[in-house]
Design a protein around this motif. Sequence first.
Motif, PDB file in Angstrom:
ATOM      1  N   ALA A  79       0.840  -1.204   0.000  1.00 36.51           N
ATOM      2  CA  ALA A  79       0.000   0.000   0.000  1.00 36.51           C
ATOM      3  C   ALA A  79       0.869   1.244   0.000  1.00 36.51           C
ATOM      4  CB  ALA A  79      -0.914   0.004   1.221  1.00 36.51           C
ATOM      5  N   GLY A  80       0.318   2.350  -0.547  1.00 38.20           N
ATOM      6  CA  GLY A  80       1.026   3.623  -0.563  1.00 38.20           C
ATOM      7  C   GLY A  80       0.104   4.748  -0.171  1.00 38.20           C
ATOM      8  N   ILE A  81       0.694   5.835   0.363  1.00 39.98           N
ATOM      9  CA  ILE A  81      -0.098   6.976   0.807  1.00 39.98           C
ATOM     10  C   ILE A  81       0.660   8.259   0.510  1.00 39.98           C
ATOM     11  CG2 ILE A  81       0.826   6.836   3.169  1.00 39.98           C
ATOM     12  CD1 ILE A  81      -2.001   7.698   4.142  1.00 39.98           C
ATOM     13  N   SER A  82      -0.068   9.283   0.092  1.00 43.60           N
ATOM     14  CA  SER A  82       0.539  10.559  -0.241  1.00 43.60           C
ATOM     15  C   SER A  82       1.051  11.262   1.014  1.00 43.60           C
ATOM     16  CB  SER A  82      -0.469  11.449  -0.965  1.00 43.60           C
ATOM     17  OG  SER A  82      -1.617  11.657  -0.154  1.00 43.60           O
ATOM     18  N   GLN A  83       1.821  12.338   0.798  1.00 44.89           N
ATOM     19  CA  GLN A  83       2.475  13.014   1.925  1.00 44.89           C
ATOM     20  C   GLN A  83       1.472  13.516   2.963  1.00 44.89           C
ATOM     21  OE1 GLN A  83       3.300  13.486  -1.313  1.00 44.89           O
ATOM     22  NE2 GLN A  83       5.418  14.186  -1.548  1.00 44.89           N
ATOM     23  N   SER A  84       0.381  14.089   2.508  1.00 46.68           N
ATOM     24  CA  SER A  84      -0.594  14.619   3.458  1.00 46.68           C
ATOM     25  C   SER A  84      -1.672  13.608   3.810  1.00 46.68           C
ATOM     26  CB  SER A  84      -1.228  15.895   2.902  1.00 46.68           C
ATOM     27  OG  SER A  84      -1.796  15.650   1.641  1.00 46.68           O
ATOM     28  N   GLY A  85      -1.733  12.525   3.070  1.00 49.72           N
ATOM     29  CA  GLY A  85      -2.596  11.422   3.467  1.00 49.72           C
ATOM     30  C   GLY A  85      -3.896  11.183   2.756  1.00 49.72           C
ATOM     31  N   PRO A  86      -4.426  12.103   1.945  1.00 51.27           N
ATOM     32  CA  PRO A  86      -5.755  11.844   1.409  1.00 51.27           C
ATOM     33  C   PRO A  86      -5.800  10.825   0.278  1.00 51.27           C
ATOM     34  CG  PRO A  86      -4.934  13.908   0.558  1.00 51.27           C
ATOM     35  CD  PRO A  86      -3.938  13.437   1.578  1.00 51.27           C
ATOM     36  N   THR A  87      -4.677  10.596  -0.375  1.00 57.27           N
ATOM     37  CA  THR A  87      -4.667   9.702  -1.527  1.00 57.27           C
ATOM     38  C   THR A  87      -3.901   8.435  -1.211  1.00 57.27           C
ATOM     39  OG1 THR A  87      -4.599  11.705  -2.879  1.00 57.27           O
ATOM     40  CG2 THR A  87      -4.331   9.616  -4.009  1.00 57.27           C
ATOM     41  N   LYS A  88      -4.523   7.293  -1.528  1.00 59.62           N
ATOM     42  CA  LYS A  88      -3.939   5.998  -1.167  1.00 59.62           C
ATOM     43  C   LYS A  88      -4.111   5.035  -2.334  1.00 59.62           C
ATOM     44  CE  LYS A  88      -5.858   7.154   3.324  1.00 59.62           C
ATOM     45  NZ  LYS A  88      -6.782   6.778   4.413  1.00 59.62           N
ATOM     46  N   TYR A  89      -3.236   4.057  -2.402  1.00 57.18           N
ATOM     47  CA  TYR A  89      -3.404   3.008  -3.398  1.00 57.18           C
ATOM     48  C   TYR A  89      -2.868   1.698  -2.840  1.00 57.18           C
ATOM     49  CZ  TYR A  89       1.410   4.428  -4.662  1.00 57.18           C
ATOM     50  OH  TYR A  89       2.755   4.772  -4.652  1.00 57.18           O
ATOM     51  N   TYR A  90      -3.379   0.601  -3.408  1.00 52.10           N
ATOM     52  CA  TYR A  90      -3.133  -0.710  -2.842  1.00 52.10           C
ATOM     53  C   TYR A  90      -2.828  -1.735  -3.925  1.00 52.10           C
ATOM     54  CZ  TYR A  90      -5.592   1.457   1.082  1.00 52.10           C
ATOM     55  OH  TYR A  90      -5.978   2.301   2.095  1.00 52.10           O
ATOM     56  N   SER A  91      -2.151  -2.806  -3.523  1.00 52.90           N
ATOM     57  CA  SER A  91      -1.988  -3.934  -4.417  1.00 52.90           C
ATOM     58  C   SER A  91      -3.335  -4.644  -4.524  1.00 52.90           C
ATOM     59  CB  SER A  91      -0.921  -4.893  -3.889  1.00 52.90           C
ATOM     60  OG  SER A  91      -1.370  -5.512  -2.686  1.00 52.90           O
ATOM     61  N   ASP A  92      -3.534  -5.351  -5.603  1.00 51.91           N
ATOM     62  CA  ASP A  92      -4.799  -6.047  -5.803  1.00 51.91           C
ATOM     63  C   ASP A  92      -5.054  -7.092  -4.719  1.00 51.91           C
ATOM     64  OD1 ASP A  92      -4.620  -6.074  -9.446  1.00 51.91           O
ATOM     65  OD2 ASP A  92      -5.352  -4.565  -8.046  1.00 51.91           O
ATOM     66  N   SER A  93      -3.995  -7.653  -4.174  1.00 45.35           N
ATOM     67  CA  SER A  93      -4.143  -8.730  -3.197  1.00 45.35           C
ATOM     68  C   SER A  93      -4.699  -8.253  -1.857  1.00 45.35           C
ATOM     69  CB  SER A  93      -2.801  -9.432  -2.981  1.00 45.35           C
ATOM     70  OG  SER A  93      -1.840  -8.529  -2.491  1.00 45.35           O
ATOM     71  N   VAL A  94      -4.610  -6.962  -1.568  1.00 40.55           N
ATOM     72  CA  VAL A  94      -5.087  -6.454  -0.273  1.00 40.55           C
ATOM     73  C   VAL A  94      -6.184  -5.416  -0.416  1.00 40.55           C
ATOM     74  CG1 VAL A  94      -2.796  -6.889   0.688  1.00 40.55           C
ATOM     75  CG2 VAL A  94      -3.424  -4.562  -0.009  1.00 40.55           C
ATOM     76  N   LYS A  95      -6.476  -4.997  -1.623  1.00 40.96           N
ATOM     77  CA  LYS A  95      -7.476  -3.959  -1.849  1.00 40.96           C
ATOM     78  C   LYS A  95      -8.822  -4.373  -1.263  1.00 40.96           C
ATOM     79  CE  LYS A  95      -6.894  -2.063  -5.737  1.00 40.96           C
ATOM     80  NZ  LYS A  95      -6.843  -1.831  -7.200  1.00 40.96           N
ATOM     81  N   GLY A  96      -9.435  -3.460  -0.511  1.00 41.51           N
ATOM     82  CA  GLY A  96     -10.712  -3.762   0.128  1.00 41.51           C
ATOM     83  C   GLY A  96     -10.590  -4.371   1.513  1.00 41.51           C
ATOM     84  N   ARG A  97      -9.380  -4.795   1.880  1.00 41.96           N
ATOM     85  CA  ARG A  97      -9.177  -5.401   3.202  1.00 41.96           C
ATOM     86  C   ARG A  97      -8.225  -4.591   4.072  1.00 41.96           C
ATOM     87  NH1 ARG A  97      -6.635 -10.128   3.551  1.00 41.96           N
ATOM     88  NH2 ARG A  97      -5.428  -9.867   1.625  1.00 41.96           N
ATOM     89  N   PHE A  98      -7.233  -3.986   3.471  1.00 42.27           N
ATOM     90  CA  PHE A  98      -6.224  -3.211   4.209  1.00 42.27           C
ATOM     91  C   PHE A  98      -6.475  -1.721   4.016  1.00 42.27           C
ATOM     92  CE2 PHE A  98      -2.496  -6.488   4.211  1.00 42.27           C
ATOM     93  CZ  PHE A  98      -3.358  -7.455   4.704  1.00 42.27           C
ATOM     94  N   ILE A  99      -6.117  -0.942   5.038  1.00 42.80           N
ATOM     95  CA  ILE A  99      -6.245   0.513   4.963  1.00 42.80           C
ATOM     96  C   ILE A  99      -4.953   1.139   5.465  1.00 42.80           C
ATOM     97  CG2 ILE A  99      -7.506   2.553   5.718  1.00 42.80           C
ATOM     98  CD1 ILE A  99      -9.907   0.673   6.248  1.00 42.80           C
ATOM     99  N   ILE A 100      -4.335   1.946   4.626  1.00 41.47           N
ATOM    100  CA  ILE A 100      -3.138   2.668   5.028  1.00 41.47           C
ATOM    101  C   ILE A 100      -3.542   4.067   5.473  1.00 41.47           C
ATOM    102  CG2 ILE A 100      -2.662   3.470   2.671  1.00 41.47           C
ATOM    103  CD1 ILE A 100       0.358   3.221   3.333  1.00 41.47           C
ATOM    104  N   SER A 101      -2.881   4.563   6.501  1.00 42.45           N
ATOM    105  CA  SER A 101      -3.147   5.917   6.978  1.00 42.45           C
ATOM    106  C   SER A 101      -1.878   6.473   7.597  1.00 42.45           C
ATOM    107  CB  SER A 101      -4.295   5.921   8.004  1.00 42.45           C
ATOM    108  OG  SER A 101      -3.948   5.149   9.146  1.00 42.45           O
TER     109      SER A 101
END
Length: 122
Positions: free
Chosen positions: A48-70
């Motif tokens: 997973a990845g997250i922008s510097q200020s935090g509002p934008t995130k992206y995930y690998s397909d294997s964890v999308k919908g289950r993991f949350i980065i913050s």
Amino acid sequence: VQLQACGGGLVQAGGSLRLSCAASGHTLRTYVMGWFRQTPGKEREFVAGISQSGPTKYYSDSVKGRFIISRDNAKGTVYLQMNSLKPEDTAVYYCAPLAGWGSVEPAKYAIWGQGTLVTVSS
């Protein structure tokens, strides 16, 4: 930038864990941050990845919908909330600055810490 991840442990399939990552003596607010994981014999993979200020995130397909980065820049900490865990999520988890926004590669200056082990039993 060297970071220390913690919060791993043993959990049953379907359970949840929350990982944390912080840097000693360093602020993270200027970095695009990511979580990675690695199992023995396999290459480290982006989670997973997250922008510097935090509002934008992206995930690998294997964890999308289950993991949350913050992240909490005031505390200099990045988190990974892991829900609906599966045995295939078992790995050592690391955090690191990313090479750039949208990248799934770590920054060249990233220094890998020890990581934190997550074990999901079936």
